[in-house]
Design a protein around this motif. Structure first.
Motif, short mmCIF file in Angstrom:
data_model
loop_
_atom_site.label_atom_id
_atom_site.label_comp_id
_atom_site.label_asym_id
_atom_site.label_seq_id
_atom_site.Cartn_x
_atom_site.Cartn_y
_atom_site.Cartn_z
N VAL A 42 9.81 4.02 3.34
CA VAL A 42 9.36 4.10 1.95
C VAL A 42 9.34 5.58 1.57
CG1 VAL A 42 7.51 3.62 0.31
CG2 VAL A 42 7.96 2.02 2.17
N LYS A 43 10.19 5.97 0.62
CA LYS A 43 10.37 7.39 0.29
C LYS A 43 10.12 7.62 -1.20
CE LYS A 43 13.78 11.14 0.63
NZ LYS A 43 15.14 11.51 1.06
N ASP A 44 9.45 8.76 -1.52
CA ASP A 44 9.26 9.13 -2.92
C ASP A 44 9.71 10.57 -3.13
OD1 ASP A 44 6.10 9.42 -1.71
OD2 ASP A 44 6.89 11.14 -2.84
N ASN A 45 9.91 10.96 -4.36
CA ASN A 45 10.31 12.34 -4.68
C ASN A 45 9.15 13.11 -5.30
OD1 ASN A 45 10.20 11.02 -7.09
ND2 ASN A 45 12.11 11.84 -7.93
N GLY A 46 7.94 12.79 -4.82
CA GLY A 46 6.74 13.47 -5.30
C GLY A 46 6.60 14.87 -4.75
N PRO A 47 5.44 15.48 -4.90
CA PRO A 47 5.26 16.88 -4.51
C PRO A 47 5.12 17.10 -3.02
CG PRO A 47 3.22 15.98 -5.36
CD PRO A 47 4.26 14.93 -5.60
N ASN A 93 0.83 -1.21 0.00
CA ASN A 93 0.00 0.00 0.00
C ASN A 93 0.87 1.26 0.00
OD1 ASN A 93 -2.73 1.29 0.35
ND2 ASN A 93 -1.68 2.07 2.17
N LEU A 94 1.91 1.28 0.84
CA LEU A 94 2.79 2.46 0.91
C LEU A 94 3.56 2.65 -0.40
CD1 LEU A 94 4.23 2.12 4.54
CD2 LEU A 94 2.37 3.60 3.75
N ILE A 95 4.04 1.53 -0.99
CA ILE A 95 4.82 1.64 -2.24
C ILE A 95 3.92 2.07 -3.39
CG2 ILE A 95 6.16 0.31 -3.92
CD1 ILE A 95 7.05 -1.45 -1.50
N ASN A 96 2.72 1.50 -3.48
CA ASN A 96 1.78 1.92 -4.54
C ASN A 96 1.46 3.40 -4.42
OD1 ASN A 96 1.60 -0.61 -5.64
ND2 ASN A 96 -0.25 -1.20 -4.54
#
Length: 730
Positions: free
Chosen positions: A663-668, A616-619
């Motif tokens: 879990v890290k993303d480079n989103g807004p 869920n976190l990765i999606n």
């Protein structure tokens, strides 16, 4: 445009066996023997007895004839009617009142087995009048039990429970364990219909113990059948199957069509629950054939509706409609509310699938009316009251057996009365004030009770809706997994195919070298072949592990914690999520990276649940950096982030007392105003149709259940990080 009348199906086909009794003109031993004797053997005995002078006035002959009538009523009701009419007349002419009462009751049994409940009640009433006029009241409990059965089949649960408990009290006074066991069975059947499943199973087990002590194999079959039916309703089909295998094999051994039909009907329901449609259909048709031949009205309706439901689940709506309508006609002929409820519910679902929503709504209204009638609160309250009254009556009988305890009871009552009068005198002076306070309190209690009722109904509806949404979220997760699995398993399968082709060529070359006599070259080719087979085995095992992981994720979580490699779980979830999203959308483009601590210890967790949290976190991370980064680029004036590519990174780290998965993303990023709401149920920032708002809420609850924490760090324009903290327990 589609329409749905159902949020959740509650359709079920119970196959519970109810017990009609023959206890009267012959002894308990004879009653027990009658169940073991065949119709032919009883006819042979009657043939011998009829050679005596004035045999028609002989009570031994008339009692034996009642035994035969009982078996005919159970196994072939149509053939029983003329025989029993003659038997009733013979008993009257002989002045044999006990025999006449038995024969009237058995005639009622035959009518009830045919489904003619209204007609059977008059025969039972006539039998009861005669039995109550006899010096001994041994016949009365059995007749009361059968009258209770008529009311049960007509949906009059309150009256049925009353008669069953009267039958139990009378049977304990007379020591008639057959009647007690039968009444326990029938009370359990009402509990089953009201979905009080544990209470029902307790009563069935009491009944089984009684019949085991009595050595009655036929009724033990009934007990195993009914216990199995409860376990099926409790979603334990394998346990139910074990009980039914015992019951069905015993029924075949006895060659009893009644018990073969009943256990076949229950086995059909179990195999349907296990998705073994072919076996389920075979047993349903066996039940239908026997019920039609022998004239078993209620079982006939049961199995018709059960087979219709099986066809409905297979998408065969035309066949399902035909059998459901035939079952409905049979249920209407009998006035049987349970089958009327089940048939109307199934027809409503079929009509809905066929697009006939107006007709489906009418059927659903009929289903709701019958369902409310069966589960009425008056019947449930009366069940509790009658059981309490029954327990009190048992204790009263114990008091009557001891004169000393009786005198002590009287003395205690006297002391209690004196104490009560003293207290009443002291309280009398403040009566007016207490009355006012009492009435005020009663008004408030009534108001509170009304509000509680409204709140309970609302809470029940909310819980039902929540469960449906939770299941929807889980199924969505499983769907995304499937696409990723397909991609993951293709690679090892390609290797297996390629090495298999090379190995076949090596075998041909090796045979050629052996034909030439060049053994050294043949051995070299054999070693190459062995290496290829080793690679095939390795990649086959890889495919097997992928499938195993898929099964472990998709199966229902049992809450059992096991030692789990969180590095492997995190890596699998990251790759499955990426390939699943890419399989769904060919334009999907993002990078992913895993930084996993090689010294990370295994810890005990529920791997399926933690896997759902990670997926869920990765999606969500992939969604954030792929769906929203393009907007960010479009809004940029200087083009400084034009080359920014979506990236999701997962990392693991061990601290002193816990493991942290990030879990890290480079989103807004997430605005400050939304951070406090992010873990609330049903809150989502996704467009309509792309999220339920339950994913993060469920993830938070799962991590909390493991004794850990789920934390969030985010800054607008700099991406988002979720941290899963799991404790390391010694």
């Amino acid at each position: 445009m589609t329409c749905s009348l159902y949020k959740k199906s509650r359709f079920s086909i119970p196959t519970l066996g109810l017990i009609l009794l023959l206890v009267g003109s012959f002894s308990l031993l004879a009653a027990s023997e009658s169940s073991a004797q065949s119709v032919q053997s009883l006819k042979d005995e009657l043939q011998q007895l009829s050679k005596r002078p004035d045999y028609a006035k002989d009570t031994a002959y008339l009692s034996k004839a009642n035994e035969l009538g009982f078996l005919l009523a159970e196994t072939d009701p149509d053939s029983a009617f003329s025989f029993l009419e003659n038997q009733i007349e013979l008993c009257r002419k002989a002045g044999f009142k006990k025999g006449e009462s038995d024969a009237l009751k058995i005639y009622g049994n035959a009518l009830q087995n045919k489904g003619d409940f209204a007609a059977s009640i008059s025969y039972y009433q006539d039998a009861l009048i005669i039995a109550e006029g006899l010096p001994e009241k041994k016949l009365v409990p059995g007749i009361l039990n059968n009258i209770g059965l008529v009311n049960y089949n007509l949906g009059n649960y309150a009256e049925a429970l009353s008669k069953f408990y009267e039958a139990i009290k009378g049977s304990e006074e007379s020591g008639n364990m057959y009647v007690k066991a039968a009444a326990l069975n029938n009370i359990a059947s009402i509990y089953f219909e009201q979905e009080k499943l544990e209470e029902a199973k307790t009563k069935y087990r009491e009944m089984l113990e009684i019949y085991r002590k009595l050595g009655n194999q036929g009724r033990m079959i009934l007990a195993y059948n009914n216990i199995g039916d409860v376990e099926l309703k409790q979603n334990r089909p394998l346990e139910a199957l074990e009980n039914l295998k015992i019951g069905h094999s015993s029924a075949l051994e006895l060659q009893s069509p009644e018990f073969i039909e009943m256990t076949a009907r229950t086995l059909a329901g179990i195999y349907a629950a296990l998705d073994s449609s072919e076996k389920a259909e075979g047993f349903y048709r066996q039940s239908i054939d026997i019920a039609r031949e022998k004239g078993y009205g209620v079982p006939y309706s049961h199995s018709l509706i059960g087979l219709a439901d099986l066809y409905y689940k297979q998408g065969k709506y035309q066949e399902a409609s035909a059998f459901a309508n035939e079952g409905l006609v049979q249920a209407q002929r009998m006035g049987q509310p349970m089958q009327l409820r089940n048939a109307n519910e199934l027809l409503a679902k079929i009509l809905e699938k066929e697009g006939n929503f107006e007709a489906a709504l009418e059927k659903y209204k009929l289903f709701k009316n019958y369902s409310d009638s069966i589960n009425n609160t008056q019947g449930k309250r009366l069940a509790t009251a009658l059981e309490s009254e029954y327990e009190f009556s048992k204790k009263t009988l114990e008091f009557e057996k001891s004169s000393l305890r009786q005198r002590w009871l009287i003395f205690s009552a006297g002391i209690g009365l004196v104490t009560f009068l003293v207290i009443l005198f002291l309280v009398y002076r403040n009566r007016n004030n207490l009355n006012k306070a009492y009435h005020s309190l009663m008004e408030k209690n009534a108001e509170i009770g009304q509000k509680n009722s409204v709140l309970e109904n609302t809470l029940t509806q909310l819980k039902s809706t929540q469960q449906l949404l939770i299941q929807s979220e889980k199924m969505a997760s499983l769907g995304e997994l499937t696409a990723g699995i397909a991609h993951e398993i293709q690679n090892p399968l390609n290797f297996v195919n390629n090495f298999s082709e090379i190995s076949m060529e090596l075998v041909d070359e090796m045979n050629q070298e052996m034909d030439k006599g060049d053994l050294e070259e043949a051995k070299f080719l054999a070693s190459e072949l062995k290496g290829n087979l080793s690679r095939i085995s390795s990649h086959g095992k890889r495919a097997g592990s992928i499938v195993k992981g898929m099964l472990e994720h998709s199966r229902k979580s049992e809450g059992k914690k096991e030692l789990t490699d969180l590095n492997q779980l995190a890596d699998e979830c990251l790759r499955l999520s990426f390939h699943g999203l890419r399989a769904k959308d060919k334009s999907f483009n993002a990078d992913f990276k895993a930084e996993l601590d090689p010294d990370l210890p295994q810890i005990e967790v529920v791997s399926q649940d933690i896997g759902r949290v990670l997926l869920n976190l990765i999606n969500n991370a992939f969604y954030a950096c792929t769906e929203q980064i393009p907007n960010q680029i479009a809004d940029s004036k200087n083009g400084s982030i034009a080359e920014l590519k979506p990236l999701v990174k997962i990392s693991t780290q061990k601290t002193k007392n816990e493991i942290i998965i990030t879990v890290k993303d480079n989103g807004p990023g997430i605005p400050e105003s939304l951070k406090d709401k992010i873990f609330q149920p049903f809150f989502t920032t996704k467009p309509a149709g792309k999220g339920t708002g339950l994913g993060l809420s469920l993830s938070y609850d799962i991590v909390k259940a493991h004794g850990g924490e789920l934390k969030l760090e985010s800054k607008v324009g700099s991406g988002t990080s979720f941290f899963i903290h799991l404790p390391i327990l010694s």
